[in-house]
Design a protein around this motif. Structure first.
Motif, short mmCIF file in Angstrom:
data_model
loop_
_atom_site.label_atom_id
_atom_site.label_comp_id
_atom_site.label_asym_id
_atom_site.label_seq_id
_atom_site.Cartn_x
_atom_site.Cartn_y
_atom_site.Cartn_z
N LYS A 27 0.84 -1.21 0.00
CA LYS A 27 0.00 0.00 0.00
C LYS A 27 0.87 1.25 0.00
CE LYS A 27 -3.64 -2.41 2.44
NZ LYS A 27 -4.99 -2.25 1.94
N SER A 42 -8.33 10.59 3.72
CA SER A 42 -9.00 9.30 4.00
C SER A 42 -10.33 9.23 3.28
CB SER A 42 -9.28 9.15 5.50
OG SER A 42 -8.09 9.19 6.20
N ASP A 46 -8.87 5.36 -1.72
CA ASP A 46 -9.40 4.03 -1.39
C ASP A 46 -8.35 3.20 -0.63
OD1 ASP A 46 -7.61 3.05 -3.21
OD2 ASP A 46 -9.10 2.14 -4.53
N SER A 47 -8.60 1.90 -0.50
CA SER A 47 -7.76 1.07 0.36
C SER A 47 -6.38 0.77 -0.22
CB SER A 47 -8.48 -0.23 0.70
OG SER A 47 -8.80 -0.89 -0.51
N SER A 48 -6.06 1.32 -1.40
CA SER A 48 -4.68 1.19 -1.89
C SER A 48 -3.75 2.10 -1.08
CB SER A 48 -4.54 1.59 -3.36
OG SER A 48 -5.72 1.60 -4.06
N VAL A 50 -2.84 4.01 2.76
CA VAL A 50 -3.03 4.04 4.21
C VAL A 50 -2.70 5.47 4.64
CG1 VAL A 50 -2.23 3.19 6.45
CG2 VAL A 50 -2.35 1.63 4.49
N SER A 157 -9.22 5.21 -6.89
CA SER A 157 -9.80 6.09 -5.86
C SER A 157 -10.71 7.16 -6.46
CB SER A 157 -8.68 6.81 -5.09
OG SER A 157 -7.81 5.91 -4.47
#
Ligand code: ZN
Length: 301
Positions: A27, A42, A46-48, A50, A157
């Motif tokens: 990530k 945030s 997206d979750s790619s 942190v 994202s």
């Protein structure tokens, strides 16, 4: 003790990369200086990615100094995002050092200089998040920079980012409408420090702070007298404390007005330079804006 901390930071910076090794989870690790920046990222990525924040709830960014632990976080992140315009006034050197090794992006670089509020030659008001439309430009700058360097992750994202931009635009429109509910001559916002200049310009309020643009500056009896006179002249009913500034500053104005036969009360707490804790309403950027507008409108209307 101080010498030990300074030495630890020196060692950590000198042997760059020896502290907090990079996390190999595939990530992109983004470290924001403030909670506000971490929140908008945030909500856009997206979750790619942190996203983490250096400063926690209620922390004053003007006074914040990087700890030895922060140096580890700065070194292990892939990207650092900060506000700029000297908001993080005590982190200038460390951000410059980190910038030699990795991507360090300022939100304020996305805002044209002509849209910034000038304080003196080459010095601008850093509280850009209080004009939501302007701050959206800063977010767009961050997204476009990520898009150039991490096109696959930025593309995945994109939907989330565009939805969030729309929410920001809705909040901008809503804020304008709410502030217009306050009678024009009562639209005077008195707070602990000059954090609300962009807010005043964008949404039509006169803004006066007890302290200057940074909480580093002390306030004196002259400042208290100046505000007390203004409160009496315009029969202002409410003044506001700020979550990241000790409340005694604005309370001393209230006591001064009351001692000279005037009447003013504390209209509530505004979130200026930091979010509330995560579980609270003002724990997000949008929640903080909504909370502030509700507090201001209900006290001054
Ligand atoms: Zn401030």
């Amino acid at each position: 003790m101080m010498q030990i901390i300074v030495l630890t930071i020196f060692i950590a910076v000198t042997f760059y990369g020896c502290v907090s090794p990079k996390k190999n989870d595939g990530k992109i690790h983004v470290l924001a200086t403030t909670g506000i920046i971490a929140d908008i990222l945030s909500n856009s990525l997206d979750s790619s990615f942190v996203v983490e924040s250096l400063m926690g709830p209620g922390v004053d960014p003007h006074l914040y100094k990087a700890s030895a632990k922060d140096v580890g976080l700065l070194s292990s992140a892939d990207i650092i995002v900060y506000n700029g315009l000297h908001l993080e006034g005590k982190m200038t050197e460390i951000l410059k050092k980190v910038g030699r090794h990795k991507m360090v992006i300022a939100v304020s670089d996305g805002i044209p200089e002509s849209s910034l509020m000038s304080l003196a030659e080459d010095i601008h008001d850093p509280h850009i998040w209080f004009d939501i439309s302007l701050y959206s430009k800063g977010l767009q700058h961050i997204y476009m920079t990520l898009n150039r360097h991490y096109p696959i992750q930025a593309k995945s994202s994109r939907n989330k980012y565009e939805k969030y931009l729309k929410k920001l635009n809705d909040m901008h429109v809503w804020t304008k409408q709410r502030i217009e509910l306050i009678p024009a001559k009562q639209r005077i916002l008195i707070t602990a420090h000059d954090a609300f200049g962009y807010f005043g310009r964008a949404y039509g309020m006169r803004v006066v702070g007890l302290q200057g643009i940074s909480t580093v500056a002390e306030f004196g009896i002259q400042d208290i007298m100046r505000l007390s006179a203004l409160i009496k002249q315009y029969s202002i009913r409410s003044i506001f404390i700020e979550s990241s500034v000790p409340k005694r500053s604005i309370e001393s104005v209230m006591y001064n007005v009351q001692a000279s036969g005037g009447s003013v009360c504390i209209g509530g707490q505004l979130f200026s330079d930091a979010l509330d804790s995560k579980s609270k309403k003002a724990g997000t950027y949008l929640g903080m804006l909504e909370s502030n507008v509700q507090t201001i409108v209900s006290s001054l209307k």
